[in-house]
Motif scaffolding. Structure first.
Motif, PDB file in Angstrom:
ATOM      1  N   LYS A  81       0.834  -1.081  -0.036  1.00 19.89           N
ATOM      2  CA  LYS A  81       0.066   0.187  -0.107  1.00 19.89           C
ATOM      3  C   LYS A  81       0.978   1.175   0.041  1.00 19.89           C
ATOM      4  O   LYS A  81       0.381   2.166  -0.678  1.00 19.89           O
ATOM      5  CB  LYS A  81      -0.708  -0.068   1.163  1.00 19.89           C
ATOM      6  CG  LYS A  81      -1.884   1.041   1.074  1.00 19.89           C
ATOM      7  CD  LYS A  81      -3.096   0.863   1.949  1.00 19.89           C
ATOM      8  CE  LYS A  81      -4.124   2.014   1.940  1.00 19.89           C
ATOM      9  NZ  LYS A  81      -5.571   1.717   1.784  1.00 19.89           N
ATOM     10  N   ALA A  82       1.954   1.372   0.726  1.00 16.77           N
ATOM     11  CA  ALA A  82       2.727   2.437   0.876  1.00 16.77           C
ATOM     12  C   ALA A  82       3.386   2.771  -0.743  1.00 16.77           C
ATOM     13  O   ALA A  82       3.482   4.126  -0.962  1.00 16.77           O
ATOM     14  CB  ALA A  82       4.101   2.122   1.569  1.00 16.77           C
ATOM     15  N   ARG A  83       3.601   1.652  -1.336  1.00 18.44           N
ATOM     16  CA  ARG A  83       4.173   1.882  -2.797  1.00 18.44           C
ATOM     17  C   ARG A  83       3.093   2.583  -3.812  1.00 18.44           C
ATOM     18  O   ARG A  83       3.405   3.392  -4.569  1.00 18.44           O
ATOM     19  CB  ARG A  83       4.662   0.806  -3.417  1.00 18.44           C
ATOM     20  CG  ARG A  83       6.064   0.265  -2.794  1.00 18.44           C
ATOM     21  CD  ARG A  83       6.749  -0.782  -3.824  1.00 18.44           C
ATOM     22  NE  ARG A  83       7.824  -1.123  -3.033  1.00 18.44           N
ATOM     23  CZ  ARG A  83       7.729  -2.174  -2.201  1.00 18.44           C
ATOM     24  NH1 ARG A  83       6.693  -2.989  -2.127  1.00 18.44           N
ATOM     25  NH2 ARG A  83       8.542  -2.847  -1.266  1.00 18.44           N
ATOM     26  N   GLU A  84       1.732   2.277  -3.374  1.00 17.65           N
ATOM     27  CA  GLU A  84       0.735   2.566  -4.133  1.00 17.65           C
ATOM     28  C   GLU A  84       0.536   4.249  -3.605  1.00 17.65           C
ATOM     29  O   GLU A  84       0.438   5.149  -4.503  1.00 17.65           O
ATOM     30  CB  GLU A  84      -0.684   2.134  -3.667  1.00 17.65           C
ATOM     31  CG  GLU A  84      -0.694   0.711  -4.231  1.00 17.65           C
ATOM     32  CD  GLU A  84      -1.855   0.123  -3.853  1.00 17.65           C
ATOM     33  OE1 GLU A  84      -2.092  -1.276  -3.678  1.00 17.65           O
ATOM     34  OE2 GLU A  84      -2.979   0.953  -3.656  1.00 17.65           O
ATOM     35  N   LEU A  85       0.748   4.571  -2.421  1.00 14.53           N
ATOM     36  CA  LEU A  85       0.514   5.731  -2.062  1.00 14.53           C
ATOM     37  C   LEU A  85       1.575   7.125  -1.991  1.00 14.53           C
ATOM     38  O   LEU A  85       1.141   8.352  -2.374  1.00 14.53           O
ATOM     39  CB  LEU A  85       0.174   5.880  -0.358  1.00 14.53           C
ATOM     40  CG  LEU A  85      -1.187   5.364   0.035  1.00 14.53           C
ATOM     41  CD1 LEU A  85      -1.373   5.023   1.554  1.00 14.53           C
ATOM     42  CD2 LEU A  85      -2.308   6.082  -0.652  1.00 14.53           C
ATOM     43  N   THR A  86       2.817   6.665  -2.148  1.00 17.36           N
ATOM     44  CA  THR A  86       3.897   7.498  -1.875  1.00 17.36           C
ATOM     45  C   THR A  86       5.244   7.063  -2.453  1.00 17.36           C
ATOM     46  O   THR A  86       5.394   5.729  -2.309  1.00 17.36           O
ATOM     47  CB  THR A  86       3.914   8.329  -0.510  1.00 17.36           C
ATOM     48  OG1 THR A  86       4.979   9.227  -0.593  1.00 17.36           O
ATOM     49  CG2 THR A  86       4.062   7.070   0.110  1.00 17.36           C
TER      50      THR A  86
END
Lengths: 397, 397
Positions: free
Chosen positions: A229-234
């Motif tokens: 999810k982190a890679r999707e967000l920022t």
């Protein structure tokens, strides 16, 4: 570990003596965290992890985690609780959130640390008395061993064994308080020098007023998500790469094997370094937020986190190796000495600083140069018999 | 989940009004846990997870987890903290231990719940006042909404909507207190019948004294290990198969959508059932320890844990479907009504009972017949706006 988690943003209140309740503070930090992370709102939160030490005494309120959920409009549908480990409560709460994500129980968590410590003037004595709760009351507290008197013993012993000087202690405070001068959230925002520390009034010799952290109201919040999810967000996330904790079976001062060494800090750090694949921490780490509740603490930590030989901690600060442009930039946020120490919030604030340092999102005056990519947070608790260490990296390893 | 964890033994103090400190109680339960599990001693413990609600108020002590480590001679080298979620603190601590094992952080944990609630006679008022801390003091506590008055509102509403009777409430208490008569650890060890409950004095109508759980001192401990390690140690382990938790954003009574239904219990149960692969809980579950802080609670839980249609809870107990030889044996330990409710210890004691029921290691009078192999524990906290559910099985699924 199975998978890791990453800080993708957060919120922070102004710390200090605040005309605000603990609820106001938690709400302020939580709302700022949602503003800080586009794409994550209250309805996305699956787990709420709260760090707080004694709302039961400071605010006559327990079961605080669900009240935070209510204040922020979060229906939590996976995990909720409050974590207490005295001065390390914030990091302990963050660690549980990380484990919940690592275990696959959830993907998105809010971690909030909060403490309202300044009470109305007619309750100051009760606040001070409550601060004795973090040592063993029956053995140590009853004999007057509060935090300043205990850390003064540590400083005296360290000076005796290793020749550590009052000027070296003062150099820690001057560095951290000067960093805090460019932190708009800090309790103490005034640049000071070594002489200012040496001339401040004695609290528990050799510790003067400016060698001691404050009594602080404040909150801080983090949005922690799975690595996917982190890679999707920022692209500026701070990934947790390692985490260690160690608690000696000896806690009361009469059982401690040493005053000048904290072997549990070494054990906790080695656990984290091993998970993170760090062999030489001074080489590997760019920035660190470590637990300078008193100036002497930071010096012992340089040594027992494995950065210098035992006894060389005083020289580490004196030589500028912990300055912003040193070997490891230590406490650019301002540390506990500069920011104050609202117990449950400190570890959260430290991790948020590491995230913001990675993102280049702090004022120039305290930005660690050359794009820091690896960081560490450290907290001690009780009679320094318990240590908690977490490593973070801008890119997962 | 990545891997699970299993209870392989535990310890339990006598619960009641004890001439003992919280430290005495934690030590007694912890030592019994080590005696109970050959092959696991203090030096094997990598994580110590403590459930406790307000030692700050009941014993003027915080940072309690490291003090428990000291009392039991445990050098903890991976994880330590205390967890607070009011009346569900024990289960919350157990859940964190399970996550730490699931995430691969450690293999062997000790989970201890403890609460010393009975204070010296001249402090009884302070104890009673402190019990108001588990509801929102500013909105509900200040208006006198303590636990008995709140659950009396729930009972009144449930009776109004569904025709639930005082006799059905009393049947819950009579069942559970009679179970407790064969539990040597229980606070109340006397068999009673429905008439005894109906004739006990009114506390908060329609709730009489025997519809209410007690003010209790006590501790309980569990040894929790990874599934691989459980298989090495024993063939009577209780494996955690699912765990759910849900917290409504509404907490204060003025925000609750209903008094007679607890939708968060349904959400939490469905999370656990899904993880455990349970489609029909009445078919699947052999034994359950659910949160009967008041007799009405157990009736609402039959419904909202998904065992019967809404409004049919009273008949579930009346028809003997929750008896030892019923569809699901509910609260064979004696429940909170029979055992008492030392806040942080209750969830731990519930899980230990499931383990001992699986192992056939309880007195015949309360042994669930035909070798139970699947179980559930449930706790509510605060204004019943937060629910925690965990499922266990003798053989992992």
């Amino acid at each position: 570990m199975t998978r890791t988690a990453a800080v993708v943003g957060g919120g922070h209140t102004r710390w200090g003596k605040r005309e605000a309740t603990w609820k106001d503070l938690a709400q302020e930090a939580g709302k700022e965290a949602f503003d800080d992370v586009p794409g994550v709102g209250p309805s996305d939160i699956e787990g709420l992890f709260v760090g707080a030490v004694q709302p039961e005494r400071f605010a006559f309120q327990s079961h605080v985690a669900p009240l935070v959920a209510e204040l922020l409009g979060i229906d939590v549908d996976s995990m909720i609780a409050r974590t207490e480990l005295a001065c390390a409560s914030g990091q302990a709460a963050l660690r549980y959130a990380w484990l919940a994500i690592a275990a696959g129980q959830l993907d998105t968590a809010l971690v909030i640390g909060v403490e309202k410590m300044n009470l109305p003037d007619d309750h100051t004595e009760e606040m001070q008395s409550s601060m004795m709760n973090v040592v063993d009351r029956e053995f140590d507290g009853v004999n007057g061993l509060n935090a300043p008197s205990y850390f003064s013993l540590i400083a005296q012993r360290h000076m005796h064994e290793y020749g550590t000087t009052k000027e070296q202690l003062a150099a820690v405070s001057a560095k951290n308080k000067t960093h805090a001068a460019s932190n708009p959230y800090a309790q103490f925002q005034k640049e000071i020098d070594v002489d200012d520390v040496l001339e401040s009034y004695p609290v528990a010799p050799p510790l003067n007023l400016f060698d001691c952290s404050g009594i602080t109201d404040g909150a801080a919040a983090l949005v922690l998500v799975s690595e996917e999810k982190a890679r999707e967000l920022t692209d500026t996330a701070a990934y947790i790469t390692g985490s260690g904790q160690s608690c000696m079976a000896s806690n009361s001062i009469n059982n401690l094997p040493s005053l000048s060494a904290w072997p549990q800090a070494t054990v906790a750090a080695e656990q984290a370094y091993e998970q993170a694949g760090i062999e030489d921490p001074v080489e590997a780490l760019d920035v660190a937020e470590i637990h300078d509740c008193f100036s002497i603490s930071e010096i012992v930590e340089y040594e027992d986190l494995g950065w210098v030989e035992k006894g060389e901690g005083g020289r580490f600060v004196e030589d500028g190796r912990s300055a912003l442009d040193g070997d490891i930039a230590v406490n650019p946020r301002g540390g506990l000495l500069g920011c104050g120490h609202p117990l449950g919030a400190t570890g959260i604030s430290q991790a948020l600083e590491i995230y913001r340092q990675f993102a280049g999102d702090v004022p120039d005056a305290r930005q660690v140069p050359d794009g820091p990519e690896t960081g560490l947070i450290h907290n001690l608790s009780g009679s320094a018999s318990v240590h908690s260490v977490m490593t973070l990296a801008r890119d997962p390893q």
